[in-house]
Design an enzyme around this catalytic site. Structure first.
Site, PDB file in Angstrom:
ATOM      1  N   SER A 233       0.823  -1.217   0.000  1.00  0.00           N
ATOM      2  CA  SER A 233       0.000   0.000   0.000  1.00  0.00           C
ATOM      3  C   SER A 233       0.856   1.266   0.000  1.00  0.00           C
ATOM      4  O   SER A 233       0.611   2.197  -0.781  1.00  0.00           O
ATOM      5  CB  SER A 233      -0.966  -0.007   1.185  1.00  0.00           C
ATOM      6  N   HIS A 263      -2.455  -8.681   2.188  1.00  0.00           N
ATOM      7  CA  HIS A 263      -2.026  -7.450   2.866  1.00  0.00           C
ATOM      8  C   HIS A 263      -3.102  -7.095   3.902  1.00  0.00           C
ATOM      9  O   HIS A 263      -3.403  -7.905   4.766  1.00  0.00           O
ATOM     10  CB  HIS A 263      -1.792  -6.377   1.778  1.00  0.00           C
ATOM     11  N   HIS A 309       5.156 -12.984   7.328  1.00  0.00           N
ATOM     12  CA  HIS A 309       5.385 -11.594   6.936  1.00  0.00           C
ATOM     13  C   HIS A 309       6.551 -11.537   5.958  1.00  0.00           C
ATOM     14  O   HIS A 309       7.482 -12.340   6.064  1.00  0.00           O
ATOM     15  CB  HIS A 309       5.695 -10.719   8.165  1.00  0.00           C
ATOM     16  N   ARG A 318       3.526  -5.203  17.197  1.00  0.00           N
ATOM     17  CA  ARG A 318       2.171  -4.622  17.186  1.00  0.00           C
ATOM     18  C   ARG A 318       1.168  -5.658  17.684  1.00  0.00           C
ATOM     19  O   ARG A 318       0.191  -5.333  18.353  1.00  0.00           O
ATOM     20  CB  ARG A 318       1.821  -4.142  15.769  1.00  0.00           C
ATOM     21  N   ASP A 366      -2.366  -8.496  12.072  1.00  0.00           N
ATOM     22  CA  ASP A 366      -3.733  -8.855  11.663  1.00  0.00           C
ATOM     23  C   ASP A 366      -4.280 -10.064  12.411  1.00  0.00           C
ATOM     24  O   ASP A 366      -5.484 -10.303  12.405  1.00  0.00           O
ATOM     25  CB  ASP A 366      -3.761  -9.138  10.155  1.00  0.00           C
TER      26      ASP A 366
HETATM   27  N1  AMX Z   1       0.148 -19.898   5.844  1.00  0.00           N
HETATM   28  C1  AMX Z   1       0.491 -20.819   4.897  1.00  0.00           C
HETATM   29  N2  AMX Z   1       1.521 -20.672   4.057  1.00  0.00           N
HETATM   30  C2  AMX Z   1       2.291 -19.583   4.221  1.00  0.00           C
HETATM   31  C3  AMX Z   1       2.040 -18.620   5.217  1.00  0.00           C
HETATM   32  C4  AMX Z   1       0.906 -18.799   6.038  1.00  0.00           C
HETATM   33  N3  AMX Z   1       0.546 -17.922   6.963  1.00  0.00           N
HETATM   34  N4  AMX Z   1       2.977 -17.646   5.135  1.00  0.00           N
HETATM   35  C5  AMX Z   1       3.801 -18.007   4.112  1.00  0.00           C
HETATM   36  N5  AMX Z   1       3.362 -19.151   3.564  1.00  0.00           N
HETATM   37  C6  AMX Z   1       3.927 -19.841   2.392  1.00  0.00           C
HETATM   38  C7  AMX Z   1       3.858 -18.900   1.177  1.00  0.00           C
HETATM   39  O1  AMX Z   1       2.557 -18.924   0.588  1.00  0.00           O
HETATM   40  C8  AMX Z   1       4.937 -19.464   0.300  1.00  0.00           C
HETATM   41  O2  AMX Z   1       4.430 -20.619  -0.326  1.00  0.00           O
HETATM   42  P1  AMX Z   1       4.738 -20.908  -1.892  1.00  0.00           P
HETATM   43  O3  AMX Z   1       6.240 -20.928  -1.981  1.00  0.00           O
HETATM   44  O4  AMX Z   1       4.074 -22.206  -2.121  1.00  0.00           O
HETATM   45  O5  AMX Z   1       4.144 -19.765  -2.651  1.00  0.00           O
HETATM   46  C9  AMX Z   1       5.978 -19.924   1.333  1.00  0.00           C
HETATM   47  O6  AMX Z   1       5.288 -20.075   2.574  1.00  0.00           O
HETATM   48  C10 AMX Z   1       7.119 -18.961   1.522  1.00  0.00           C
HETATM   49  O7  AMX Z   1       6.587 -17.668   1.791  1.00  0.00           O
HETATM   50  P2  AMX Z   1       7.361 -16.639   2.707  1.00  0.00           P
HETATM   51  O8  AMX Z   1       8.647 -16.322   2.033  1.00  0.00           O
HETATM   52  O9  AMX Z   1       7.418 -17.144   4.099  1.00  0.00           O
HETATM   53  O10 AMX Z   1       6.389 -15.379   2.747  1.00  0.00           O
HETATM   54  P3  AMX Z   1       6.106 -14.306   1.629  1.00  0.00           P
HETATM   55  O11 AMX Z   1       7.060 -13.179   1.810  1.00  0.00           O
HETATM   56  O12 AMX Z   1       6.022 -14.948   0.286  1.00  0.00           O
HETATM   57  O13 AMX Z   1       4.642 -13.850   1.995  1.00  0.00           O
HETATM   58  C11 AMX Z   1       2.856 -13.157   3.369  1.00  0.00           C
HETATM   59  C12 AMX Z   1       4.365 -13.069   3.121  1.00  0.00           C
HETATM   60  C13 AMX Z   1       2.456 -12.173   4.458  1.00  0.00           C
HETATM   61  C14 AMX Z   1       2.115 -12.774   2.061  1.00  0.00           C
HETATM   62  C15 AMX Z   1       2.515 -14.614   3.770  1.00  0.00           C
HETATM   63  O14 AMX Z   1       3.195 -14.938   4.965  1.00  0.00           O
HETATM   64  C16 AMX Z   1       1.028 -14.840   3.933  1.00  0.00           C
HETATM   65  O15 AMX Z   1       0.337 -15.107   2.939  1.00  0.00           O
HETATM   66  N6  AMX Z   1       0.491 -14.745   5.203  1.00  0.00           N
HETATM   67  C17 AMX Z   1      -0.925 -14.877   5.463  1.00  0.00           C
HETATM   68  C18 AMX Z   1      -1.659 -13.601   5.076  1.00  0.00           C
HETATM   69  C19 AMX Z   1      -1.349 -12.475   6.032  1.00  0.00           C
HETATM   70  O16 AMX Z   1      -1.375 -12.616   7.241  1.00  0.00           O
HETATM   71  N7  AMX Z   1      -1.106 -11.277   5.462  1.00  0.00           N
HETATM   72  C20 AMX Z   1      -0.875 -10.057   6.264  1.00  0.00           C
HETATM   73  C21 AMX Z   1       0.578  -9.608   6.240  1.00  0.00           C
HETATM   74  C22 AMX Z   1       0.741  -8.325   7.028  1.00  0.00           C
HETATM   75  C23 AMX Z   1       0.063  -7.209   6.315  1.00  0.00           C
HETATM   76  O17 AMX Z   1       0.471  -6.782   5.261  1.00  0.00           O
HETATM   77  N8  AMX Z   1      -1.021  -6.712   6.854  1.00  0.00           N
END
Ligand code: AMX
Length: 427
Positions: A233, A263, A309, A318, A366
């Site tokens: 964002s 996000h 994250h 937080r 979150d």
């Molecule tokens: N549940 C299941 N799988 C997860 C996970 C979770 N909470 N967090 C990461 N993974 C997976 C990814 O999908 C990725 O899988 P892939 O290789 O098959 O695509 C793998 O683990 C490696 O990912 P990563 O390097 O650990 O994370 P990232 O930087 O790619 O993604 C984020 C970060 C936040 C998008 C991811 O952790 C996620 O989807 N979390 C759940 C959604 C969430 O809570 N979002 C809010 C983030 C904070 C914010 O911006 N408000």
């Protein structure tokens, strides 16, 4: 806003001097190595921009001008906006000046309400919130002054005007979106002399006799305000603003990125997740039941919302700050209790999942924020990201005032094709 303007001017002047000195002697100094992993991996971790409003440490989380979350969690959103813009906390006199400025600018034009009321009742609250901001774009002082030929050195002053006009209207706009979609649509008196959080809870009309709810909103607006420059964002807002699109355009664009489930929308998804635990297992689910639930979701290819994250590698401070609030005010809430149980089991499951490929098994903000809002009667989950957006606009504004003050250029990275990638690796 003499005092705030003077402090921002001072900060811009000192940051400009630093940048000029660095630029003069070290233009070719490498900062990072760009690899194929960066280019194919969403540029994550790649150091490619300067952001002075805040910094995120992988282990200690958010820092605003060197202050960590425990050092600023008891401040107001207004104080935090001042800190983001100036690098210092405001004196009492500076706080009063900012309060008066916001108070005078808080009226939302009536055509905005007509526009929002004309939308289908199924519209997502983030859509209405973003539309409301976009539709106020005609109020932009920056746009007007740019057309009149204002000098570049003054751009930040007009961004500041837009920032104050926009921030002042957020309590009414956010509460108005809630009332139009989920209540009778009648808007309360916006003239009361209250701070941002107090005005929002007053206008929302839910639980507004409970002072701890206003304290929660204060904390909420403080904790979500900024998370350095590269998150979806803030980066979107910054790219849009770098084309000299004004802050209304930039903030609306940034919110549209925040509305994605990876996000800001994750806070809404977290409440759905907790609700499914309550529906499928019950309010008193055991730790074992919750572990199985989490494991089943993962095995079916779903993400566990609120965990992981892109930058953090520890429990988000937080999250910890909200935990303290929850332990003090919401310890009986079944939603808060389930958040705690999830925290007890989920990181251990995520750590082991797929051979440890998840970089961060710990909760982010979150994972908890929605459960506290639910406890205070904001039961429409779809609304939660609007509150995140309300707060994050403080950061968009501060980042964009700084960008204009430092005369940062239009952002335009270079892309390459698969053919060029192949040529590179076959060299
Ligand atoms: N549940 C299941 N799988 C997860 C996970 C979770 N909470 N967090 C990461 N993974 C997976 C990814 O999908 C990725 O899988 P892939 O290789 O098959 O695509 C793998 O683990 C490696 O990912 P990563 O390097 O650990 O994370 P990232 O930087 O790619 O993604 C984020 C970060 C936040 C998008 C991811 O952790 C996620 O989807 N979390 C759940 C959604 C969430 O809570 N979002 C809010 C983030 C904070 C914010 O911006 N408000």
């Amino acid at each position: 806003m003499k005092l705030l303007k003077a402090k921002i001017e001072q900060r811009i002047s000192s940051l400009c001097q630093e940048i000029t000195e660095i630029y003069a002697k070290h233009t070719q100094q490498p900062i990072d190595t760009i690899t194929i992993k960066h280019v194919l991996g969403g540029m994550r971790g790649m150091k490619a921009m300067v952001c002075n409003t805040s910094y995120v440490d992988p282990y200690d989380g958010l820092f605003i001008s060197g202050y960590s979350v425990p050092q600023f969690e008891d401040k107001t959103p207004e104080e935090i906006f001042f800190l983001l813009c100036t690098g210092t906390f405001p004196s009492l006199e500076e706080q009063e000046e900012l309060h008066q400025e916001l108070q005078q600018r808080s009226e939302v034009p009536s055509y905005i309400w007509n526009l929002l009321r004309s939308m289908p009742s199924t519209t997502h609250p983030m859509t209405l919130f973003s539309m409301g901001i976009l539709a106020m774009e005609e109020l932009s002082v920056f746009k007007q002054k740019y057309l009149e030929g204002a000098p570049k050195s003054d751009y930040w002053k007009y961004s500041l005007e837009d920032a104050l006009n926009l921030i002042a209207k957020l309590p009414a706009l956010a509460a108005g979106v809630y009332k139009i979609l989920f209540m009778n649509g009648e808007l309360a008196n916006n003239k009361l002399n209250l701070d941002l959080a107090g005005k929002f809870t007053h206008l929302l009309g839910v639980n507004n006799k409970d002072a701890s709810f206003t304290n929660l909103m204060r904390l909420y607006l403080v904790l979500h305000c900024d998370h350095e420059g590269g998150n979806v964002s803030a980066f979107t807002a910054r790219v849009v603003n770098s084309a000299l699109s004004n802050l209304y355009y930039a903030a609306s664009a940034g919110l549209n990125g925040l509305a994605g489930p990876l996000h800001g929308l994750a806070n809404q998804t977290c409440l759905h997740f907790i609700n499914s635990i309550h529906e499928q297992i019950g309010l008193d689910a055991s730790l074992n039941d919750i572990s199985s639930f989490v494991q089943t979701k993962l095995d079916s290819g779903q993400v566990i919302p609120g965990y992981g994250h892109a930058v953090l590698r520890e429990t988000d401070p937080r999250f910890t700050s909200f935990m303290k609030f929850g332990d003090t005010y919401c310890s009986d809430s079944p939603y808060f209790k389930t958040v705690k149980k999830l925290y007890a089991v989920t990181p251990h499951i995520l750590e082991k999942f797929k051979g440890g490929k998840i970089s961060n098994p710990w909760p982010n903000v979150d994972a908890i924020s929605g459960s506290l809002l639910y406890h205070y009667g904001i039961t429409h989950f779809d609304f939660y990201t609007v509150l995140f957006g309300f707060s994050r606009i403080l950061g968009f504004c501060a980042q964009n005032i700084m960008a204009r003050g430092l005369n940062q250029p239009i952002i335009r990275p270079k892309s390459i094709t698969n053919e060029q990638l192949k040529e590179l690796v076959n060299k």
